[in-house]
Structure formats: structure tokens, C-alpha cells
Design a protein around this motif. Sequence first.
Motif, PDB file in Angstrom:
ATOM      1  N   VAL A  98     -11.719   1.747   2.698  1.00 41.24           N
ATOM      2  CA  VAL A  98     -11.998   0.742   1.672  1.00 41.24           C
ATOM      3  C   VAL A  98     -13.603   1.319   1.769  1.00 41.24           C
ATOM      4  O   VAL A  98     -14.573   0.939   2.646  1.00 41.24           O
ATOM      5  CB  VAL A  98     -12.019  -0.781   1.719  1.00 41.24           C
ATOM      6  CG1 VAL A  98     -13.196  -1.674   1.251  1.00 41.24           C
ATOM      7  CG2 VAL A  98     -10.250  -0.948   2.258  1.00 41.24           C
ATOM      8  N   ASP A 139       0.513  -1.090  -0.041  1.00 37.90           N
ATOM      9  CA  ASP A 139      -0.102  -0.674  -0.201  1.00 37.90           C
ATOM     10  C   ASP A 139       0.618   1.019   0.449  1.00 37.90           C
ATOM     11  O   ASP A 139      -0.043   2.495   0.212  1.00 37.90           O
ATOM     12  CB  ASP A 139      -1.376  -0.339   1.430  1.00 37.90           C
ATOM     13  CG  ASP A 139      -1.891  -0.925   1.243  1.00 37.90           C
ATOM     14  OD1 ASP A 139      -2.808  -0.905   0.330  1.00 37.90           O
ATOM     15  OD2 ASP A 139      -2.062  -1.743   2.359  1.00 37.90           O
ATOM     16  N   ASP A 170     -10.216   0.495  -2.893  1.00 42.08           N
ATOM     17  CA  ASP A 170      -9.326   0.919  -1.183  1.00 42.08           C
ATOM     18  C   ASP A 170      -9.487   2.243  -2.030  1.00 42.08           C
ATOM     19  O   ASP A 170      -9.298   2.945  -3.116  1.00 42.08           O
ATOM     20  CB  ASP A 170      -8.024   0.763  -1.827  1.00 42.08           C
ATOM     21  CG  ASP A 170      -6.957  -0.631  -1.518  1.00 42.08           C
ATOM     22  OD1 ASP A 170      -8.703  -1.152  -1.044  1.00 42.08           O
ATOM     23  OD2 ASP A 170      -6.824  -0.805  -1.377  1.00 42.08           O
TER      24      ASP A 170
END
Length: 147
Positions: A56, A12, A61
Amino acid sequence: MNVRLRPYQAKDFDFARQLYFQTMRWAIERFFGWDQAQQETSFEAWSNPHEVSIIVADEVDVGWIQQRLDHDAIFLGSIYITPSMQRKGIGTRVIHIILDLARQQSRPVTLAVMKINPVLALYESLGFRITHQDEHKFYMRSDPAED
């Protein structure tokens, strides 16, 4: 829309970095000027993966939040939402998640927001009050037990 937080994963990092630059560049340029190398270094220094959760919405995302326990309060250090998903209630839902957690733990929630950031009105509508300020930021607090 189903909104939830999931744990940050190493994969991420680029998403979080790019979203931070995309959403904050205008403010940084206005106050300090933009130096890409300096911003890269700064982001790596203050972003802490152990404090980050990914936002989310409907299994996509759409942002991230950084929070930590700071003395007796939950400090909401950052919240960033993809521009195309802003103004859809996602930020409000995420802040409610944090406020609910704070209520369960009998802790206040604190944050700092740049004075020019339009999200200030949202924080005030959710019960945050300004406790003090400096040249660029308002510092705010919500005491869920008092809500």
C-alpha cells in the motif's frame, strides 16, 4: 510517500492475479510461450494467500509480495508493483521492510530473479549477492547481519 504492507484478504485474489499477469507475461511469453489456462492453474498452485501481503502506497493498493520462512531464511518469492507505480522507490522501501525484519530475526533473505529482469540491479544495490544460477534465474542472498 507512505509505503506499508497489509495482510492479504480473499478479495485481493483478482488484484494479485491480474497484476502478476500484467507484469510477468512478457517474460513467460519469451521463455515458455503463453497458455492462459496453464498460467491460471500455475498461479493458483504457487500463490499462497498465507504468504502474501498487499503493498500500500499512500493508502492505495499498488502491489503485492509473497514471502515465507524457508529453513533459516526469509524467502522473498515474489514482488509485483503496478507498472504506473514502478520506479518510484516503492519496491526499495518494501525490500527494506523485509531486510529490517530479517535483521530483527537474525535471518538472511533469499530470492530468485529471472536473469532478464531489470530489477536485478536493485537487488544488488541493496546488498544481495548471487549464490548460484540455473538456465533462467539467479539465486541471491542478503545476510543483514553482515551489512
